[in-house]
Design a protein around this motif. Structure first.
Motif, mmCIF file in Angstrom:
data_model
loop_
_atom_site.group_PDB
_atom_site.id
_atom_site.type_symbol
_atom_site.label_atom_id
_atom_site.label_comp_id
_atom_site.label_asym_id
_atom_site.label_seq_id
_atom_site.Cartn_x
_atom_site.Cartn_y
_atom_site.Cartn_z
ATOM 1 N N UNK A 10 1.381 -1.373 0.299
ATOM 2 C CA UNK A 10 -0.102 0.053 0.283
ATOM 3 C C UNK A 10 0.724 0.884 -0.193
ATOM 4 N N UNK A 11 1.964 1.394 0.756
ATOM 5 C CA UNK A 11 2.795 2.576 0.306
ATOM 6 C C UNK A 11 3.622 2.360 -0.478
ATOM 7 N N UNK A 12 4.475 1.684 -1.195
ATOM 8 C CA UNK A 12 4.933 1.792 -2.668
ATOM 9 C C UNK A 12 4.189 1.397 -3.986
ATOM 10 N N UNK A 13 4.440 2.073 -4.933
ATOM 11 C CA UNK A 13 3.949 1.381 -6.190
ATOM 12 C C UNK A 13 4.957 0.238 -6.300
ATOM 13 N N UNK A 14 4.375 -0.687 -7.093
ATOM 14 C CA UNK A 14 4.711 -2.293 -7.219
ATOM 15 C C UNK A 14 6.936 -1.879 -7.551
ATOM 16 N N UNK A 15 7.079 -1.895 -9.065
ATOM 17 C CA UNK A 15 8.673 -1.189 -9.445
ATOM 18 C C UNK A 15 9.064 -0.987 -8.232
ATOM 19 N N UNK A 16 8.853 0.188 -7.484
ATOM 20 C CA UNK A 16 9.467 0.676 -6.677
ATOM 21 C C UNK A 16 9.745 -0.276 -5.259
ATOM 22 N N UNK A 17 8.661 -1.332 -4.487
ATOM 23 C CA UNK A 17 8.620 -2.320 -3.656
ATOM 24 C C UNK A 17 9.371 -2.191 -4.208
ATOM 25 N N UNK A 18 9.765 -3.442 -5.101
ATOM 26 C CA UNK A 18 10.486 -4.685 -5.308
ATOM 27 C C UNK A 18 11.759 -4.293 -5.815
ATOM 28 N N UNK A 19 12.173 -3.235 -5.936
ATOM 29 C CA UNK A 19 13.265 -2.323 -5.872
ATOM 30 C C UNK A 19 13.753 -2.073 -4.326
ATOM 31 N N UNK A 20 13.256 -1.690 -3.564
ATOM 32 C CA UNK A 20 12.926 -1.299 -1.979
ATOM 33 C C UNK A 20 13.387 -2.842 -1.451
ATOM 34 N N UNK A 21 12.752 -3.936 -1.267
ATOM 35 C CA UNK A 21 13.004 -5.260 -0.642
ATOM 36 C C UNK A 21 13.597 -6.162 -1.356
ATOM 37 N N UNK A 22 14.318 -5.536 -2.288
ATOM 38 C CA UNK A 22 15.284 -6.466 -3.065
ATOM 39 C C UNK A 22 16.697 -5.872 -2.274
ATOM 40 N N UNK A 51 21.005 -5.738 2.247
ATOM 41 C CA UNK A 51 21.836 -4.791 2.637
ATOM 42 C C UNK A 51 22.045 -5.782 3.807
ATOM 43 N N UNK A 52 20.396 -6.511 4.415
ATOM 44 C CA UNK A 52 20.639 -7.745 5.855
ATOM 45 C C UNK A 52 21.679 -8.349 5.694
ATOM 46 N N UNK A 53 21.717 -9.453 3.757
ATOM 47 C CA UNK A 53 23.235 -10.503 3.906
ATOM 48 C C UNK A 53 24.325 -9.497 3.998
ATOM 49 N N UNK A 54 24.875 -8.752 3.328
ATOM 50 C CA UNK A 54 25.764 -8.326 4.047
ATOM 51 C C UNK A 54 26.409 -7.537 5.534
ATOM 52 N N UNK A 55 25.261 -7.100 5.820
ATOM 53 C CA UNK A 55 25.341 -6.907 7.296
ATOM 54 C C UNK A 55 25.500 -8.087 8.533
ATOM 55 N N UNK A 56 25.214 -9.067 7.717
ATOM 56 C CA UNK A 56 25.500 -10.801 7.977
ATOM 57 C C UNK A 56 26.931 -11.380 8.424
#
Length: 357
Positions: free
Chosen positions: A327-339, A344-349
């Motif tokens: 609901x917060x983002x358009x689909x393309x932006x959402x996909x880019x954000x989650x990816x 970033x989470x993988x790099x931190x771990x």
């Protein structure tokens, strides 16, 4: 049930008290239970150990509310040279306005709304007086400043409470687009006229948007209690319900209002006029979507046993989290954000694993 019928707690045995206290603490409602029993004049009838838990909870709440008041005091001092309406939101608004949700309420941050035109000036003033940005990653900074309804959280190193500077109440990319200028212009000054709070209908709608549109339901039951308090308190005012529905329709917020009326009534027995429920239902979701929402909200609102977590609850939390981003983002932006966040989470771990090697 303890919130709706506190007298039932008088018949609790040790096992029931142990479970209730753990659940209430986890849901940030222990202070509220203490207040409920004190207001009912029943606190002295409780077991001594329970009274001790309630007293500790009330001390804890008093400390956090005093901390919030002091943080607002420091913000006002820092902004002394700027003539800006400072509109308090959520917990801090309830506390400063003396509203029912403030009773026994914990809060971990201070939310304020200012006009977007002075947002940079306000931020620079706070930074000059010692506040620091909590989100230091470049992507996080850009995410907040470009797409969100607030700046990255600020925190003063001498104090442990965050300050969230809002310029509207819903992300700029959201499917909802309430008019922040109208929210601010219609806000109500407090005794200290440098501070304001949203007018009653806007306060309800903001809490509704926060919980049912942008929220992740981490404190879902507590937030639903807040909404119930607001509705029952303001609902005594003449024409409140008509104005609430009219304002929701004007600001495009009928859907979160529909969910608010439906679930405060269902889970906390809020007294909602049929006319308001029907009017808000003009933007009710389709049958299948409502069926799914009923199950998801039920799964996250009804507390679980701390020792026996429900898989269905975890799944519901995850689905509602995904929904809030959808609901917060358009689909393309959402996909880019989650990816991007996953990378970033993988790099931190990976960095953490190297540091422990």
């Amino acid at each position: 049930m303890a919130l709706r019928k506190p007298e039932l707690m008088l018949d609790f045995g040790p096992d029931e008290w142990d479970l209730l206290l753990r659940i209430a603490r986890r849901n940030r409602l222990l202070g509220r239970l203490a207040v409920v029993m004190t207001e009912a004049g029943k606190a002295s009838q409780l077991p001594t150990k329970v009274q001790d838990h309630f007293l500790a909870a009330q001390v804890f709440v008093t400390h956090y509310q005093r901390t919030a008041r002091w943080e607002i005091n420091r913000i006002l001092a820092a902004l002394g040279g700027i003539d800006v309406p400072l509109v308090l939101l959520k917990g801090s608004a309830y506390i400063f306005a003396g509203l029912p949700p403030s009773r026994g309420r914990l809060l971990s941050d201070v939310d304020v709304l200012v006009p977007r035109g002075v947002l940079d000036d306000v931020e620079q003033k706070l930074l000059a007086h010692g506040w620091e940005s909590v989100k230091l990653e470049e992507y996080d900074q850009r995410y907040y400043r470009t797409w969100m309804h607030e700046l990255p959280p600020l925190r003063h190193p001498e104090r442990l409470i965050e300050v969230d500077l809002h310029h509207t109440i819903s992300p700029l990319t959201s499917r909802l687009s309430p008019d922040p200028e109208k929210l601010i212009s219609d806000s109500i000054p407090l005794a200290d006229t440098r501070l304001r709070v949203l007018q009653p209908v806007d306060m309800v709608l903001h809490s509704a948007v926060h919980l049912f549109h942008d929220g992740e339901f981490i404190n879902g039951l507590r937030d639903l209690v807040d909404l119930t308090d607001l509705l029952q308190h303001f609902g005594q005012q003449a024409h409140f319900w008509e104005e609430l529905v009219s304002r929701a329709r004007l600001q495009g917020l009928l859907r979160p209002l529909f969910y608010t009326l439906r679930y405060t009534s269902r889970y906390l027995a809020a007294d909602i006029p049929d006319s308001a429920m029907v009017a808000a239902g003009d933007d009710a979701p389709s049958g299948p979507v409502l069926y799914l929402m009923d199950h998801l909200i039920g799964a996250v609102i009804v507390p679980e046993h701390p020792d026996y977590p429900r898989q269905s609850r975890a799944v519901a939390h995850w689905l509602l989290y995904v929904r809030s981003h959808w609901l917060r983002m358009p689909p393309g932006m959402l996909l880019q954000h989650l990816l991007r966040k996953r990378i970033m989470s993988w790099r931190q771990r990976k960095a953490s694993a190297r540091s422990l090697a």
